[in-house]
Design a protein around this motif. Structure first.
Motif, PDB file in Angstrom:
ATOM      1  N   GLY A 127      -0.330  -4.195  -3.159  1.00 57.38           N
ATOM      2  CA  GLY A 127      -0.569  -2.910  -3.820  1.00 57.38           C
ATOM      3  C   GLY A 127       0.136  -1.772  -3.117  1.00 57.38           C
ATOM      4  O   GLY A 127       0.699  -0.877  -3.757  1.00 57.38           O
ATOM      5  N   LEU A 128       0.121  -1.802  -1.768  1.00 59.78           N
ATOM      6  CA  LEU A 128       0.809  -0.773  -0.989  1.00 59.78           C
ATOM      7  C   LEU A 128       2.312  -0.825  -1.248  1.00 59.78           C
ATOM      8  O   LEU A 128       2.959   0.216  -1.420  1.00 59.78           O
ATOM      9  N   LEU A 129       2.860  -2.037  -1.300  1.00 61.83           N
ATOM     10  CA  LEU A 129       4.295  -2.180  -1.563  1.00 61.83           C
ATOM     11  C   LEU A 129       4.669  -1.670  -2.956  1.00 61.83           C
ATOM     12  O   LEU A 129       5.695  -1.008  -3.131  1.00 61.83           O
ATOM     13  N   ILE A 130       3.841  -1.968  -3.928  1.00 66.74           N
ATOM     14  CA  ILE A 130       4.104  -1.499  -5.290  1.00 66.74           C
ATOM     15  C   ILE A 130       4.017   0.017  -5.357  1.00 66.74           C
ATOM     16  O   ILE A 130       4.853   0.687  -5.980  1.00 66.74           O
ATOM     17  N   ALA A 131       3.007   0.602  -4.719  1.00 66.10           N
ATOM     18  CA  ALA A 131       2.854   2.056  -4.727  1.00 66.10           C
ATOM     19  C   ALA A 131       4.061   2.734  -4.097  1.00 66.10           C
ATOM     20  O   ALA A 131       4.620   3.697  -4.635  1.00 66.10           O
ATOM     21  N   PRO A 138      -2.901   9.600  -0.789  1.00 65.58           N
ATOM     22  CA  PRO A 138      -4.011   9.014  -1.562  1.00 65.58           C
ATOM     23  C   PRO A 138      -3.579   7.795  -2.384  1.00 65.58           C
ATOM     24  O   PRO A 138      -4.363   6.861  -2.560  1.00 65.58           O
ATOM     25  N   LEU A 139      -2.341   7.793  -2.886  1.00 70.56           N
ATOM     26  CA  LEU A 139      -1.874   6.623  -3.637  1.00 70.56           C
ATOM     27  C   LEU A 139      -1.833   5.382  -2.744  1.00 70.56           C
ATOM     28  O   LEU A 139      -2.196   4.285  -3.178  1.00 70.56           O
ATOM     29  N   SER A 140      -1.415   5.577  -1.504  1.00 70.11           N
ATOM     30  CA  SER A 140      -1.381   4.445  -0.562  1.00 70.11           C
ATOM     31  C   SER A 140      -2.782   3.935  -0.281  1.00 70.11           C
ATOM     32  O   SER A 140      -3.025   2.722  -0.245  1.00 70.11           O
ATOM     33  N   ALA A 141      -3.720   4.856  -0.078  1.00 66.83           N
ATOM     34  CA  ALA A 141      -5.097   4.452   0.210  1.00 66.83           C
ATOM     35  C   ALA A 141      -5.697   3.692  -0.974  1.00 66.83           C
ATOM     36  O   ALA A 141      -6.343   2.653  -0.799  1.00 66.83           O
ATOM     37  N   ILE A 142      -5.482   4.205  -2.168  1.00 66.02           N
ATOM     38  CA  ILE A 142      -6.010   3.547  -3.366  1.00 66.02           C
ATOM     39  C   ILE A 142      -5.384   2.164  -3.522  1.00 66.02           C
ATOM     40  O   ILE A 142      -6.074   1.182  -3.830  1.00 66.02           O
ATOM     41  N   ALA A 143      -4.081   2.062  -3.281  1.00 64.04           N
ATOM     42  CA  ALA A 143      -3.386   0.780  -3.432  1.00 64.04           C
ATOM     43  C   ALA A 143      -3.887  -0.243  -2.419  1.00 64.04           C
ATOM     44  O   ALA A 143      -4.098  -1.409  -2.757  1.00 64.04           O
ATOM     45  N   VAL A 144      -4.097   0.185  -1.161  1.00 59.72           N
ATOM     46  CA  VAL A 144      -4.562  -0.758  -0.132  1.00 59.72           C
ATOM     47  C   VAL A 144      -5.983  -1.212  -0.425  1.00 59.72           C
ATOM     48  O   VAL A 144      -6.310  -2.393  -0.271  1.00 59.72           O
ATOM     49  N   VAL A 145      -6.839  -0.297  -0.854  1.00 64.49           N
ATOM     50  CA  VAL A 145      -8.234  -0.661  -1.132  1.00 64.49           C
ATOM     51  C   VAL A 145      -8.304  -1.650  -2.294  1.00 64.49           C
ATOM     52  O   VAL A 145      -9.085  -2.603  -2.263  1.00 64.49           O
ATOM     53  N   ASN A 146      -7.485  -1.450  -3.316  1.00 62.07           N
ATOM     54  CA  ASN A 146      -7.579  -2.283  -4.513  1.00 62.07           C
ATOM     55  C   ASN A 146      -6.738  -3.560  -4.449  1.00 62.07           C
ATOM     56  O   ASN A 146      -7.117  -4.567  -5.048  1.00 62.07           O
ATOM     57  N   ALA A 147      -5.584  -3.541  -3.751  1.00 61.23           N
ATOM     58  CA  ALA A 147      -4.710  -4.706  -3.809  1.00 61.23           C
ATOM     59  C   ALA A 147      -4.068  -5.060  -2.471  1.00 61.23           C
ATOM     60  O   ALA A 147      -3.093  -5.811  -2.446  1.00 61.23           O
TER      61      ALA A 147
END
Length: 141
Positions: free
Chosen positions: A104-108, A91-100
């Motif tokens: 965002g995915l790399l940061i997550a 879920p963190l990956s999904a949230i990061a991709v949707v928002n950034a």
């Protein structure tokens, strides 16, 4: 503790009854006497807690700072931590991709890898750590 509270309540009632009988001129002496009894109770409780904590610290030192269960559970804890971090990574990956998007995915994932790396370092043997044995105390000259 309830028995002690009942005793303290009886002492307070006796102090108040004595104040009514003796009058206001003895009020400060009665209050001082009651406060001394309360202070003795508190000192006793603090002494018991300090003795218990010292005994616990001595047990830790006597065990050589080992946990009572040893290292037998460390594999299960590490495995469980890894599973939980991977489950939460979805879920963190999904949230990061949707928002950034990709940043965002790399940061997550940097955060996920960092948390797991810190947890893994905790279980690694300490390379280069020295156990120094001192015969003197820090308080001595």
């Amino acid at each position: 503790m309830e028995a002690r509270d009942a005793e303290l309540k009886k002492e307070l009632d006796a102090t108040l009854h004595a104040r009514r009988e003796l009058g206001e001129e003895y009020e400060s002496a009665l209050v001082d006497s009651f406060l001394d009894k309360v202070e003795q109770r508190l000192d006793g409780a603090v002494d018991r807690r300090v003795r218990r904590q010292l005994a616990e610290q001595q047990m830790v030192v006597a065990r050589g700072s080992r946990s009572p269960r040893g290292d037998s559970d460390s594999w299960g804890e590490r495995f469980g931590f890894g599973i939980v971090s991977l489950v939460l990574a979805v879920p963190l990956s999904a949230i990061a991709v949707v928002n950034a998007d990709l940043p965002g995915l790399l940061i997550a994932w940097t955060g996920i890898v960092g948390v797991n790396a810190l947890h893994a370092v905790r279980w690694m043997p300490r390379f280069g750590s020295r156990k120094e044995c001192r015969d003197t105390s820090d308080w001595e000259d």
